[in-house]
Scaffold this motif. Sequence first.
Motif, PDB file in Angstrom:
ATOM      1  N   TYR A 116       0.914  -1.045  -0.091  1.00 33.43           N
ATOM      2  CA  TYR A 116       0.274  -0.044   0.137  1.00 33.43           C
ATOM      3  C   TYR A 116       0.911   1.302   0.059  1.00 33.43           C
ATOM      4  CZ  TYR A 116      -2.811   3.620   1.905  1.00 33.43           C
ATOM      5  OH  TYR A 116      -3.728   5.004   2.252  1.00 33.43           O
ATOM      6  N   TRP A 174      -8.206   2.736   1.977  1.00 34.72           N
ATOM      7  CA  TRP A 174      -7.370   2.303   2.936  1.00 34.72           C
ATOM      8  C   TRP A 174      -8.142   1.828   4.318  1.00 34.72           C
ATOM      9  CZ3 TRP A 174      -7.526   4.372   7.882  1.00 34.72           C
ATOM     10  CH2 TRP A 174      -8.051   5.708   7.982  1.00 34.72           C
ATOM     11  N   ASN A 212       1.287   4.191  -3.184  1.00 33.74           N
ATOM     12  CA  ASN A 212       1.024   5.454  -2.967  1.00 33.74           C
ATOM     13  C   ASN A 212       2.358   6.280  -3.297  1.00 33.74           C
ATOM     14  OD1 ASN A 212      -1.643   4.993  -2.141  1.00 33.74           O
ATOM     15  ND2 ASN A 212      -1.236   5.254  -0.134  1.00 33.74           N
ATOM     16  N   SER A 217       0.738   5.642   8.199  1.00 34.65           N
ATOM     17  CA  SER A 217       1.314   5.473   6.918  1.00 34.65           C
ATOM     18  C   SER A 217       0.999   6.656   6.016  1.00 34.65           C
ATOM     19  CB  SER A 217       1.092   4.182   6.476  1.00 34.65           C
ATOM     20  OG  SER A 217       1.246   3.187   7.484  1.00 34.65           O
ATOM     21  N   ASN A 218      -0.145   6.837   6.209  1.00 36.05           N
ATOM     22  CA  ASN A 218      -0.823   7.997   5.033  1.00 36.05           C
ATOM     23  C   ASN A 218      -0.019   9.445   5.088  1.00 36.05           C
ATOM     24  OD1 ASN A 218      -2.386   6.205   4.036  1.00 36.05           O
ATOM     25  ND2 ASN A 218      -4.185   7.054   5.307  1.00 36.05           N
ATOM     26  N   THR A 219       0.763   9.718   6.406  1.00 32.04           N
ATOM     27  CA  THR A 219       1.336  10.929   6.677  1.00 32.04           C
ATOM     28  C   THR A 219       2.524  11.133   5.503  1.00 32.04           C
ATOM     29  OG1 THR A 219       3.043   9.964   8.269  1.00 32.04           O
ATOM     30  CG2 THR A 219       0.904  10.828   9.037  1.00 32.04           C
TER      31      THR A 219
END
Length: 260
Positions: free
Chosen positions: A75, A207, A79, A136-138
């Motif tokens: 993932y 996500w 991204n 993780s999205n940061t």
Amino acid sequence: MPFLASSVLIVVGLVVRMKLEESPEFEHTKAAGRIVKNPLATVIKNDWRNILRVISLRIVESCAYYVTATYLLSYITTNNPADRAVGLTGIVIASLLAIPVTMLAGALTDRIGRRKLYLGGTVAVIVFGFPMFLLSNTGNPILIVLAFVIGIGVIHATFTGAQAAWFAELFRTNTRTSGASIGYQVAASISGFAPFLAVLLASVFGWAGGASLYVLVGVIGLVGVLNTRETWGAKEQAEVDAVIAGGTPVVTQTASPSGR
């Protein structure tokens, strides 16, 4: 090459096993003539409930690991391909940390019991599911590494440190290996599909789909913990201490078919 090199562990395992004596419980069972001819059939017939318990307890450990180590890495890379190195670094650091944490968790179960530690692990999975993906999205390398460290180095290592003793102790001595192995391997077969399920859910819910799967396996594990008895306490500790002190045989554990 790493997989081929791991064949060396087969030799190491054989050498270690050949030098190990049987447990006092097994020797006591053998002397009493209670060895069963077909432990596989016996444990499935008489102790299937504990097999199901082991499956539920193992699913949370292995599925949570695969979602973190396999799907989360994929993932992150999808991204931002540049973050792949960060994710791999996080896995390496987490795996190194997992070594002492596993040993610490194993030692801790001898103090507070198997069930309490596993209960804490399942609650941690449920709580950490969405924050793991938010970290993780940061895109922040430190936070990405932290996500892997918590998921693998702490939570997963807590499970692996507690489960070996707990799974074995749930079964009678004469069917212990068969019972624990069946539950362990069936769960492993199911858990292998975790990354695929995460991808499928993510294709629909983004996500949050992967995070939801992580939480779901935590709930499955929690149900398993709440329905599985504790196997280690003052009585069991006293029996082991007696063996260490004077070689007195440990009384054979006779778990009821229901596991309670």
